[in-house]
Design an enzyme around this catalytic site. Structure first.
Site, PDB file in Angstrom:
ATOM      1  N   LYS A   1       0.826  -1.218   0.000  1.00  0.00           N
ATOM      2  CA  LYS A   1       0.000   0.000   0.000  1.00  0.00           C
ATOM      3  C   LYS A   1       0.854   1.260   0.000  1.00  0.00           C
ATOM      4  CE  LYS A   1      -4.125  -2.072   2.043  1.00  0.00           C
ATOM      5  NZ  LYS A   1      -3.705  -3.368   2.567  1.00  0.00           N
TER       6      LYS A   1
HETATM    7  P1  5BU Z   1      -8.929 -11.111   6.320  1.00  0.00           P
HETATM    8  O1  5BU Z   1      -8.235 -11.849   7.389  1.00  0.00           O
HETATM    9  O2  5BU Z   1      -9.510 -12.031   5.228  1.00  0.00           O
HETATM   10  O3  5BU Z   1      -9.934 -10.106   6.866  1.00  0.00           O
HETATM   11  O4  5BU Z   1      -7.740 -10.314   5.607  1.00  0.00           O
HETATM   12  C1  5BU Z   1      -7.967  -9.421   4.566  1.00  0.00           C
HETATM   13  C2  5BU Z   1      -6.671  -8.908   4.020  1.00  0.00           C
HETATM   14  O5  5BU Z   1      -6.949  -7.999   2.954  1.00  0.00           O
HETATM   15  C3  5BU Z   1      -5.795  -8.152   4.999  1.00  0.00           C
HETATM   16  O6  5BU Z   1      -4.457  -8.437   4.665  1.00  0.00           O
HETATM   17  C4  5BU Z   1      -6.067  -6.696   4.723  1.00  0.00           C
HETATM   18  O7  5BU Z   1      -4.897  -5.898   4.910  1.00  0.00           O
HETATM   19  C5  5BU Z   1      -6.455  -6.701   3.261  1.00  0.00           C
HETATM   20  N1  5BU Z   1      -7.454  -5.696   2.897  1.00  0.00           N
HETATM   21  C6  5BU Z   1      -8.749  -5.715   3.348  1.00  0.00           C
HETATM   22  O8  5BU Z   1      -9.138  -6.565   4.129  1.00  0.00           O
HETATM   23  N2  5BU Z   1      -9.625  -4.755   2.951  1.00  0.00           N
HETATM   24  C7  5BU Z   1      -9.276  -3.773   2.100  1.00  0.00           C
HETATM   25  O9  5BU Z   1     -10.117  -2.944   1.734  1.00  0.00           O
HETATM   26  C8  5BU Z   1      -7.941  -3.781   1.645  1.00  0.00           C
HETATM   27  C9  5BU Z   1      -7.059  -4.740   2.033  1.00  0.00           C
HETATM   28 BR1  5BU Z   1      -7.425  -2.480   0.502  1.00  0.00          BR
END
Ligand code: 5BU
Length: 465
Positions: free
Chosen positions: A293
């Site tokens: 990012k």
């Molecule tokens: P999760 O554990 O499935 O909630 O992880 C989601 C990943 O995607 C996590 O690494 C966040 O940094 C990333 N992410 C997100 O969840 N939502 C967003 O809008 C963005 C990145 Br941009």
């Protein structure tokens, strides 16, 4: 049809606000008709008629104040405001750089409901930006009234965010009135009908056709990997120690086409990390994506990408990029590299209360469309299937949409994350899902990755039949 509407259609045709023939649109398409209502302000009789029609259209609606979207609808809304004794506000097209910096002019109270009047609806996109400005100022928006509806499915599009559209005349009304007066022949009328019966944006092509039409090598590389691996699962491997990292990656490697890292989360990162990651990527045929990012000025991100402890440019094929610093960030990142690398732009976020607006999203997509050589796609999210579809429609077919915030079992994480289901994400048009805790928090990440992969691949195949 009411006399007022009939008169309006004939008047608009008479003053050239409504034309039939062949017109080149901004999109490059040719339209058999053209509507431009900007000149109506010079015809008081026409304005009087419109104001009566608008008053009638809004008589059962609930609102405390009203507005017209500048420029064309603002003088119409001003007249309606005076006649109904209802206050008017309006939104500046550009926020003033000096003075108060206010976006909305006029006096209102937070929590009041604002009716929005516009002259025309084509796709509905500009309506969302208008509503968002009002909402950010603390107003509520329920109803839109448009003088002419020339949209394919404007009512449905606005309903994706709970707005109600009422329009005064439709293209079909125009055909009826002008046809009866011999001002439009049957063949042209048929062309007009066919034109508005088509969606403005082309429906998403089959993934293989899209691959064929994609030129950027880094984007093709991803599309080919998805098809080769029969997976559109990106694993988001946010763990804090390398032992767990590689255990999970070994177990899930066969199910994923790409791993997404946050390398700075690891407590015990050292020189062996990258060779091990590369070896596993080779063994299981997956791509490496660092969710860095980047968000700073070009010269700083260049150093952040190539230098420091992690030297991300050496090993991550893809990275995420915020566009807040403007387009030059892409030159900073991708302008001076040895190996080909490409970015995903953050166009929408899944976090509750995030500050990305409709306007910001549109501007991110505008930059991304110009820079396909180094922008493989976007990271985005949506409230529901229709909302994601509306977003996907704005993304070129030769770029990808990756969607985080996906979970098969939960709706949130107590820290603002808002989850969609796998099916909703893919049906909305996501090309791949990014799953973290759904897989890695399980006792058996390998089996869980398989479950996500199958759910996503089934939904993907349904979409690409
Ligand atoms: P999760 O554990 O499935 O909630 O992880 C989601 C990943 O995607 C996590 O690494 C966040 O940094 C990333 N992410 C997100 O969840 N939502 C967003 O809008 C963005 C990145 Br941009």
């Amino acid at each position: 049809m009411e006399t007022g509407k009939r008169t309006l259609i004939l008047d608009l045709h008479r003053i050239g606000a409504l034309k039939f023939g062949e017109f080149k649109l901004k999109s490059g398409a040719t339209s058999p008709f053209y509507i431009d209502l900007r000149s109506i302000i010079s015809y008081p009789e026409i304005i009087k008629n419109i104001v009566e029609l608008l008053k009638d259209a809004v008589k059962d609606m609930q609102f405390d104040i009203l507005t017209g979207i500048p420029y064309t609808a603002l003088p119409l809304a001003a007249q309606v405001s005076v006649e109904l004794d209802t206050p008017l506000v309006y939104q500046r097209k550009e926020v003033k750089a000096y003075g108060t910096g206010k976006l909305i002019e006029g006096h209102f109270k937070e929590g009041q409901t604002c009716l929005i009047i516009d002259d025309l609806i084509t796709t509905g996109e500009s309506k969302f930006e208008a509503a968002e400005g009002m909402e950010q100022a603390g107003l509520k928006v329920k109803d839109f009234v448009c003088l002419i509806d020339r949209s394919y499915n404007g009512e449905r599009i606005l309903a994706t965010k709970g707005y109600k559209l009422s329009s005064i005349i439709t293209v079909e009304d125009m055909i009826e009135v002008l046809g009866a007066e011999n001002k439009l022949d049957a063949a042209l009328a048929q062309k007009v009908r066919e034109f508005i019966g088509q969606p403005v944006e082309k429906p998403l092509l089959n993934f293989e056709q899209r691959l064929e039409a994609t030129k950027a090598p880094m984007t093709r590389n991803l599309m080919e990997a998805i098809l080769r691996k029969k997976s559109n699962l990106v694993l988001s491997l946010d763990v804090e120690d390398t032992k767990t990292f590689f255990e999970i990656l070994e177990a899930t490697g066969p199910e994923i086409f790409m791993v997404k890292t946050h390398v700075d989360i690891l407590k015990d990162y050292n020189g062996s990390f990258v060779p091990r990651l590369r070896a596993l990527a080779e063994k299981h045929d997956f791509i490496i994506f660092e969710d860095r990012k980047f968000a700073d000025i070009g010269s700083t991100v260049r150093k952040q990408f190539k230098s420091g402890v992690y030297k991300i440019a050496d090993w991550a094929d893809y990275v995420t990029v915020h566009m807040i610093a403007g387009e030059a960030i892409l030159d900073g990142l991708f302008g001076d590299l040895e190996a080909p690398r490409s970015g995903f732009l953050l166009a929408r976020m899944s976090a509750k209360g995030n500050l990305i607006s409709e306007t910001y999203t549109r501007q991110v997509l505008e930059v991304g469309k110009r820079r396909k050589e180094c922008v493989s796609g976007y990271i985005g999210h949506g409230a529901n299937v229709d909302d994601i579809k509306r977003f996907r429609n704005k993304i070129p077919q030769d770029q990808l949409l990756l969607m985080p915030g996906v979970n098969l079992d939960t709706k949130g994480d107590g820290l603002g994350q808002q989850y969609l289901t796998v099916e909703n994400a893919i049906e909305g048009g996501a090309d791949a899902i990014i799953v973290g805790r759904g897989v890695i928090a399980s006792d058996n990440p390998g089996a869980e990755a398989k479950r996500y992969r199958e759910a996503a691949w089934n939904a993907f195949q349904k979409m690409n039949k």
